[in-house]
Design an enzyme around this catalytic site. Structure first.
Site, PDB file in Angstrom:
ATOM      1  N   GLU A 130       0.901  -1.174  -0.112  1.00  0.00           N
ATOM      2  CA  GLU A 130       0.140   0.022  -0.251  1.00  0.00           C
ATOM      3  C   GLU A 130       0.710   1.323  -0.121  1.00  0.00           C
ATOM      4  O   GLU A 130       0.499   2.150  -0.778  1.00  0.00           O
ATOM      5  CB  GLU A 130      -0.821  -0.201   1.312  1.00  0.00           C
ATOM      6  CG  GLU A 130      -2.032  -1.046   1.280  1.00  0.00           C
ATOM      7  CD  GLU A 130      -2.849  -0.797  -0.115  1.00  0.00           C
ATOM      8  OE1 GLU A 130      -2.808  -1.134  -1.057  1.00  0.00           O
ATOM      9  OE2 GLU A 130      -4.090  -0.444   0.284  1.00  0.00           O
ATOM     10  N   THR A 183      -5.227   8.919  -6.166  1.00  0.00           N
ATOM     11  CA  THR A 183      -5.441   8.562  -4.842  1.00  0.00           C
ATOM     12  C   THR A 183      -4.636   9.664  -4.471  1.00  0.00           C
ATOM     13  O   THR A 183      -5.043  10.189  -3.232  1.00  0.00           O
ATOM     14  CB  THR A 183      -4.623   7.364  -4.353  1.00  0.00           C
ATOM     15  OG1 THR A 183      -5.473   6.310  -5.185  1.00  0.00           O
ATOM     16  CG2 THR A 183      -4.857   6.980  -2.935  1.00  0.00           C
TER      17      THR A 183
HETATM   18  P1  ADP Z   1      -7.686   1.436  -5.384  1.00  0.00           P
HETATM   19  O1  ADP Z   1      -7.822   2.721  -5.667  1.00  0.00           O
HETATM   20  O2  ADP Z   1      -8.375   0.472  -6.397  1.00  0.00           O
HETATM   21  O3  ADP Z   1      -7.627   1.056  -4.142  1.00  0.00           O
HETATM   22  P2  ADP Z   1      -5.047   2.066  -5.530  1.00  0.00           P
HETATM   23  O4  ADP Z   1      -5.140   3.509  -5.646  1.00  0.00           O
HETATM   24  O5  ADP Z   1      -5.110   1.509  -3.976  1.00  0.00           O
HETATM   25  O6  ADP Z   1      -6.263   1.350  -5.922  1.00  0.00           O
HETATM   26  O7  ADP Z   1      -3.692   1.348  -6.133  1.00  0.00           O
HETATM   27  C1  ADP Z   1      -3.572   1.610  -7.533  1.00  0.00           C
HETATM   28  C2  ADP Z   1      -2.157   1.978  -7.967  1.00  0.00           C
HETATM   29  O8  ADP Z   1      -1.226   0.856  -7.387  1.00  0.00           O
HETATM   30  C3  ADP Z   1      -1.912   2.157  -9.129  1.00  0.00           C
HETATM   31  O9  ADP Z   1      -0.828   3.239  -9.247  1.00  0.00           O
HETATM   32  C4  ADP Z   1      -1.107   0.706  -9.833  1.00  0.00           C
HETATM   33  O10 ADP Z   1      -0.172   1.257 -10.868  1.00  0.00           O
HETATM   34  C5  ADP Z   1      -0.391   0.584  -8.454  1.00  0.00           C
HETATM   35  N1  ADP Z   1      -0.233  -0.878  -8.664  1.00  0.00           N
HETATM   36  C6  ADP Z   1       1.101  -1.536  -8.422  1.00  0.00           C
HETATM   37  N2  ADP Z   1       0.899  -2.811  -8.248  1.00  0.00           N
HETATM   38  C7  ADP Z   1      -0.402  -3.042  -8.590  1.00  0.00           C
HETATM   39  C8  ADP Z   1      -1.366  -4.435  -8.436  1.00  0.00           C
HETATM   40  N3  ADP Z   1      -0.635  -5.611  -8.701  1.00  0.00           N
HETATM   41  N4  ADP Z   1      -2.647  -4.365  -8.552  1.00  0.00           N
HETATM   42  C9  ADP Z   1      -3.084  -2.891  -8.563  1.00  0.00           C
HETATM   43  N5  ADP Z   1      -2.521  -1.815  -8.413  1.00  0.00           N
HETATM   44  C10 ADP Z   1      -1.120  -1.932  -8.676  1.00  0.00           C
END
Ligand code: ADP
Length: 308
Positions: A130, A183
């Site tokens: 994270e 984010t």
């Molecule tokens: P969400 O908004 O769905 O929680 P996040 O903002 O937590 O998604 O995460 C997305 C970010 O994490 C993107 O910048 C993405 O490139 C990075 N990332 C790296 N590895 C992964 C992965 N295996 N799955 C999803 N996002 C990833």
């Protein structure tokens, strides 16, 4: 002999749940990624396949790789792991896409080498993923993905996660409008201080929500699904938010708010029928505005990550 590879389901999650910014979360049943994790003689973590989303395969740029390395650094296992990721959750959707990968990786690794770590220790490794995704090692998505159901991060230092009861008739509806909200932007616009007045309302609601979940008091759950601190600021980044929320409430939802840092919007309802009606009402708003969306109706997943 322990298994050499496993395939796991890694649930999508809704963080914050209105009043619980950075501390509350819940796991979904109907949406999630799949991963295959395999032991290797070679040390380290290799991501060998990634389907469904355009994301980096490099270990240090993928949250599964980073969380996996944190796991490896803490144990005396001699070998390494290969990971295949089948993404169903869109990155940046606000339903825990990164958390699904980082928790799925460490949970599966732990299973494969005889569970040396507790779920709480796994939360810590997954939080490193994270940190890569958003710059902040928050646990409000990884905790429900690992423990299932609703979770409360009572404290970050030291880390203390509490699993909360899930009322059996509770369903979630989540709509993901196809717009980009970074984010980092949705964190940057937040104020770093709150008034005592807002604090009083907020912790009253967090306590009310937890009590409502444990006693399965749907009216109390409904009254507690309010956010006086984050939603008024973040909702500005989500077109149609006020109308979607209002439509959800008008159609019987117990409450509605921003899922994680958005742009997804969630609603909680008593019963699947109501959750489906809420879904229909939410989609009508975006049909009218002309924004594409994904929509999910899901039971709350009380199990968390599992072998499939
Ligand atoms: P969400 O908004 O769905 O929680 P996040 O903002 O937590 O998604 O995460 C997305 C970010 O994490 C993107 O910048 C993405 O490139 C990075 N990332 C790296 N590895 C992964 C992965 N295996 N799955 C999803 N996002 C990833």
């Amino acid at each position: 002999m322990s298994a050499y590879e496993i395939r796991v389901f890694c649930p999508a999650t809704i963080a914050n749940v209105s009043c619980g910014f950075d501390v509350l979360g819940l796991a979904l049943d109907a949406v999630g990624d799949e991963m295959v994790v395999r032991k290797t003689v070679e040390k380290g973590i290799k991501i060998t396949k990634l389907e469904g989303q355009n994301l980096p395969l490099e270990t240090l740029q993928n949250v599964a790789g980073v969380a996996g390395l944190a796991f490896l650094a803490a144990c005396d296992y001699e070998g390494g792991f290969e990971i295949e990721i089948y993404k169903k959750i869109k990155a940046g959707s606000g339903i825990g896409s990164s958390a699904a990968s980082s928790t799925g990786a460490v949970w599966a690794m732990n299973e494969l080498i005889g569970k040396p770590f507790s779920p709480l220790e796994l939360v810590k490794f997954a939080m490193e993923g994270e940190r890569l995704a958003s710059g902040v090692p928050h646990a409000d998505n990884v905790a429900p993905a690992l423990f299932g159901g609703f979770t409360l991060v009572r404290s970050y230092i030291p880390l203390d996660v509490v699993k909360i009861n899930t009322p059996s008739e509770l369903y979630a509806t989540v709509i993901h409008p196809q717009i980009e909200v970074k984010t980092s932007d949705s964190r940057r616009i937040l104020k770093t201080t709150i008034s005592l007045e807002d604090g009083i309302k907020q912790w009253g609601n967090v306590g009310g929500l937890i009590a409502g979940l444990f006693t399965e008091d749907y009216d109390l759950i409904s009254r507690s699904l309010e956010d006086h601190i984050v939603e008024p600021i973040r909702s500005i980044l989500i077109p149609g938010f006020d109308s979607v929320k209002q439509k959800a409430l008008d159609n019987g939802a117990l409450g509605s708010g921003i899922s994680g840092s958005g742009p997804s919007i969630f609603a909680l309802s008593k019963g699947e029928e109501t959750a489906k009606n809420v879904a229909k009402a939410m989609t009508e708003v975006y049909d009218k505005i002309g924004i594409d969306y994904d929509i999910h109706v899901s039971k709350i997943n009380s199990e968390g990550i599992k072998i499939i």
